[in-house]
Design a protein around this motif. Structure first.
Motif, PDB file in Angstrom:
ATOM      1  N   LEU A  95      36.970  61.659  -7.209  1.00 28.55           N
ATOM      2  CA  LEU A  95      35.455  61.333  -7.676  1.00 28.55           C
ATOM      3  C   LEU A  95      36.411  59.640  -8.336  1.00 28.55           C
ATOM      4  O   LEU A  95      37.579  59.604  -8.527  1.00 28.55           O
ATOM      5  CB  LEU A  95      34.780  61.338  -8.859  1.00 28.55           C
ATOM      6  N   GLY A  96      35.436  58.808  -7.197  1.00 35.59           N
ATOM      7  CA  GLY A  96      36.175  57.172  -7.959  1.00 35.59           C
ATOM      8  C   GLY A  96      34.845  56.693  -9.528  1.00 35.59           C
ATOM      9  O   GLY A  96      34.027  57.290  -9.657  1.00 35.59           O
ATOM     10  N   ILE A  97      35.871  55.590  -9.366  1.00 38.85           N
ATOM     11  CA  ILE A  97      35.244  55.146 -10.782  1.00 38.85           C
ATOM     12  C   ILE A  97      35.531  53.834 -10.933  1.00 38.85           C
ATOM     13  O   ILE A  97      37.433  53.174 -10.974  1.00 38.85           O
ATOM     14  CB  ILE A  97      35.466  55.492 -12.271  1.00 38.85           C
ATOM     15  N   ILE A  98      35.018  52.363 -11.275  1.00 38.17           N
ATOM     16  CA  ILE A  98      35.273  51.084 -12.010  1.00 38.17           C
ATOM     17  C   ILE A  98      35.792  51.188 -13.029  1.00 38.17           C
ATOM     18  O   ILE A  98      35.579  52.299 -13.750  1.00 38.17           O
ATOM     19  CB  ILE A  98      34.270  50.568 -11.464  1.00 38.17           C
ATOM     20  N   TYR A  99      36.645  50.327 -13.618  1.00 38.53           N
ATOM     21  CA  TYR A  99      37.489  49.582 -14.196  1.00 38.53           C
ATOM     22  C   TYR A  99      36.888  49.876 -16.062  1.00 38.53           C
ATOM     23  O   TYR A  99      36.651  50.316 -16.832  1.00 38.53           O
ATOM     24  CB  TYR A  99      38.367  48.875 -14.297  1.00 38.53           C
ATOM     25  N   ARG A 111      35.087  66.513 -19.564  1.00 34.19           N
ATOM     26  CA  ARG A 111      35.128  68.055 -20.524  1.00 34.19           C
ATOM     27  C   ARG A 111      33.418  68.189 -20.458  1.00 34.19           C
ATOM     28  O   ARG A 111      33.305  69.718 -20.357  1.00 34.19           O
ATOM     29  CB  ARG A 111      34.772  67.517 -22.001  1.00 34.19           C
ATOM     30  N   HIS A 112      32.475  68.064 -19.991  1.00 32.56           N
ATOM     31  CA  HIS A 112      31.572  68.388 -19.363  1.00 32.56           C
ATOM     32  C   HIS A 112      31.585  69.295 -18.065  1.00 32.56           C
ATOM     33  O   HIS A 112      31.555  70.306 -18.160  1.00 32.56           O
ATOM     34  CB  HIS A 112      30.264  67.623 -19.292  1.00 32.56           C
ATOM     35  N   VAL A 113      32.229  68.685 -16.950  1.00 33.01           N
ATOM     36  CA  VAL A 113      32.460  69.683 -15.969  1.00 33.01           C
ATOM     37  C   VAL A 113      33.351  70.298 -15.961  1.00 33.01           C
ATOM     38  O   VAL A 113      33.332  71.552 -15.450  1.00 33.01           O
ATOM     39  CB  VAL A 113      32.887  68.408 -15.284  1.00 33.01           C
ATOM     40  N   ILE A 114      34.038  70.290 -16.734  1.00 35.17           N
ATOM     41  CA  ILE A 114      35.268  71.309 -17.039  1.00 35.17           C
ATOM     42  C   ILE A 114      34.620  72.474 -17.819  1.00 35.17           C
ATOM     43  O   ILE A 114      35.221  74.068 -17.373  1.00 35.17           O
ATOM     44  CB  ILE A 114      36.139  71.412 -18.566  1.00 35.17           C
ATOM     45  N   PRO A 118      33.397  74.979 -14.064  1.00 37.37           N
ATOM     46  CA  PRO A 118      35.209  74.896 -13.912  1.00 37.37           C
ATOM     47  C   PRO A 118      35.630  75.539 -12.638  1.00 37.37           C
ATOM     48  O   PRO A 118      36.656  74.565 -12.310  1.00 37.37           O
ATOM     49  CB  PRO A 118      35.234  76.056 -14.588  1.00 37.37           C
ATOM     50  N   GLN A 119      35.070  75.568 -12.077  1.00 37.78           N
ATOM     51  CA  GLN A 119      35.247  75.522 -10.683  1.00 37.78           C
ATOM     52  C   GLN A 119      35.590  74.241  -9.569  1.00 37.78           C
ATOM     53  O   GLN A 119      35.671  74.267  -8.465  1.00 37.78           O
ATOM     54  CB  GLN A 119      33.884  76.573  -9.333  1.00 37.78           C
ATOM     55  N   MET A 120      35.406  73.605 -10.234  1.00 34.62           N
ATOM     56  CA  MET A 120      34.540  72.440  -9.502  1.00 34.62           C
ATOM     57  C   MET A 120      35.645  71.257 -10.526  1.00 34.62           C
ATOM     58  O   MET A 120      34.864  70.282 -11.008  1.00 34.62           O
ATOM     59  CB  MET A 120      33.055  71.312  -9.386  1.00 34.62           C
ATOM     60  N   PRO A 121      36.889  70.998 -10.057  1.00 33.53           N
ATOM     61  CA  PRO A 121      37.872  69.954 -11.034  1.00 33.53           C
ATOM     62  C   PRO A 121      37.312  69.381 -10.061  1.00 33.53           C
ATOM     63  O   PRO A 121      37.168  68.487  -9.126  1.00 33.53           O
ATOM     64  CB  PRO A 121      39.259  71.297 -10.666  1.00 33.53           C
ATOM     65  N   LEU A 122      37.625  67.541 -10.921  1.00 34.36           N
ATOM     66  CA  LEU A 122      37.528  66.312 -10.498  1.00 34.36           C
ATOM     67  C   LEU A 122      38.892  65.921 -10.615  1.00 34.36           C
ATOM     68  O   LEU A 122      40.423  65.575 -10.712  1.00 34.36           O
ATOM     69  CB  LEU A 122      37.292  65.462 -11.969  1.00 34.36           C
ATOM     70  N   ASP A 142      34.914  61.199  -1.979  1.00 37.27           N
ATOM     71  CA  ASP A 142      33.465  62.065  -2.120  1.00 37.27           C
ATOM     72  C   ASP A 142      32.406  60.972  -2.314  1.00 37.27           C
ATOM     73  O   ASP A 142      31.657  61.470  -1.977  1.00 37.27           O
ATOM     74  CB  ASP A 142      33.414  63.674  -2.338  1.00 37.27           C
ATOM     75  N   CYS A 143      32.944  60.231  -3.683  1.00 34.70           N
ATOM     76  CA  CYS A 143      31.074  60.096  -4.491  1.00 34.70           C
ATOM     77  C   CYS A 143      32.330  58.876  -4.929  1.00 34.70           C
ATOM     78  O   CYS A 143      33.399  59.162  -5.783  1.00 34.70           O
ATOM     79  CB  CYS A 143      30.810  60.916  -4.636  1.00 34.70           C
TER      80      CYS A 143
END
Length: 306
Positions: A95-99, A111-114, A118-122, A142-143
């Protein structure tokens, strides 16, 4: 011809340097150079022009590199399809994200993704919009979570939320006692801006077009300063160097001793934050899971979009 050789030429085309491309591919430079020379001999074409200080892609080489990227993506898609048969969310998501979004969204989003996936680490990459779009195109990401508008690159896009802007001013500034301030009033102020390359800088200049031109003598403009990050600029504002415009999520929840954040009068300027990915990316469930995780975050003052 092998997938490894195709990955090598894509890396060289991206880096424009054999040494950096070798580092990116975790191989020695001689190994990478020999493999590319072998591929050029097999195809009987020159993919790269080798200069003293720079590597350039030949016109025919550019077509080959583009096709190589497509082949690599398709090969990766085969693996993803196999994984989806077992668990659609299994595997890391790049995952990319702007500053100007990352510091304020990522702590709760991760925290929500973890907790929920949990099987999908960022695997996170923070950068400018232009760089993230390039990394999406070449398959390094990927996104990406970015703000509109951005150049049309044929990406798939899902809206996440609309975020209002606010004015940041020193606590002793007349604005600090106001309930709201119009964008028109800002043209009489010393404005602190992000440096070139930040898309948020361009969005602020749309709100305050007077600051698009720098002049110490222009009417209503004393001087503009540029900072490297929103946090740096907020510290400059707190010290009395001027005012700035910030996205709502960057406003601290606790009151600041030397800094005040004032809403705009209507119509309030906003930015639309979206999730973008390549149309050839096959992990649709992962995209949906990430979007759900964003919507599960507590984001004060933003308007979530369906």
């Amino acid at each position: 011809m092998t997938l490894t050789e195709l990955r090598y030429i894509v890396a060289v085309a991206r880096e424009r340097h054999f040494g950096r491309a070798a580092e990116a591919c975790f191989v020695s430079q001689p190994t990478l150079s020999v493999a590319i020379k072998k591929l050029e001999e097999e195809l009987d074409v020159k993919i790269f022009e080798r200069g003293a200080n720079e590597i350039t892609v030949t016109p025919l080489g550019a077509d080959i590199v583009q096709q190589a990227q497509s082949v690599i993506e398709q090969a990766s898609a085969i693996k993803e399809i196999a994984k989806r048969g077992k668990d659609p969310l299994a595997g890391a998501l790049r995952l990319g994200i702007i500053y100007t979004i990352g510091p304020y969204l990522l702590p709760e989003l991760v925290r929500h993704v973890i907790d929920d996936y949990p099987q999908m680490p960022l695997m996170l990459q923070e950068n400018f919009t232009v760089k993230l779009l390039d990394m999406l195109r070449t398959g390094e990401l990927d996104c990406a979570i970015i703000a509109e508008p951005f150049p049309d690159t044929g990406l798939a896009v899902a809206p996440l939320y609309d975020e209002p802007f606010k004015i940041a001013a020193p606590s002793h500034h007349p604005f600090a006692q106001r309930e709201s301030v119009s964008s028109e009033e800002l043209k009489n102020e010393t404005m602190l801006l992000l440096g070139a390359g930040h898309c948020f800088r361009d969005q602020v200049l749309e709100v305050c077009p007077e600051f698009a031109r720098f002049s110490s003598n222009a009417e209503g403009i004393r001087k503009s300063f540029e900072g490297s990050s929103l946090e740096t600029i907020k510290h400059m504002v707190a010290s009395g160097m001027g005012v700035t415009v910030v996205p709502a999520l960057s406003v601290p929840q606790q009151a600041q001793q030397h800094l005040r954040f004032i809403p705009f009068t209507a119509p309030v300027p906003t930015r639309r934050v979206v999730l973008a990915w390549r149309r050839t990316f096959t992990r649709y469930e992962a995209i949906a899971a990430l979007r759900n995780a964003v919507h599960a975050c507590r984001l004060p003052e933003v308007t979530f979009l369906s």
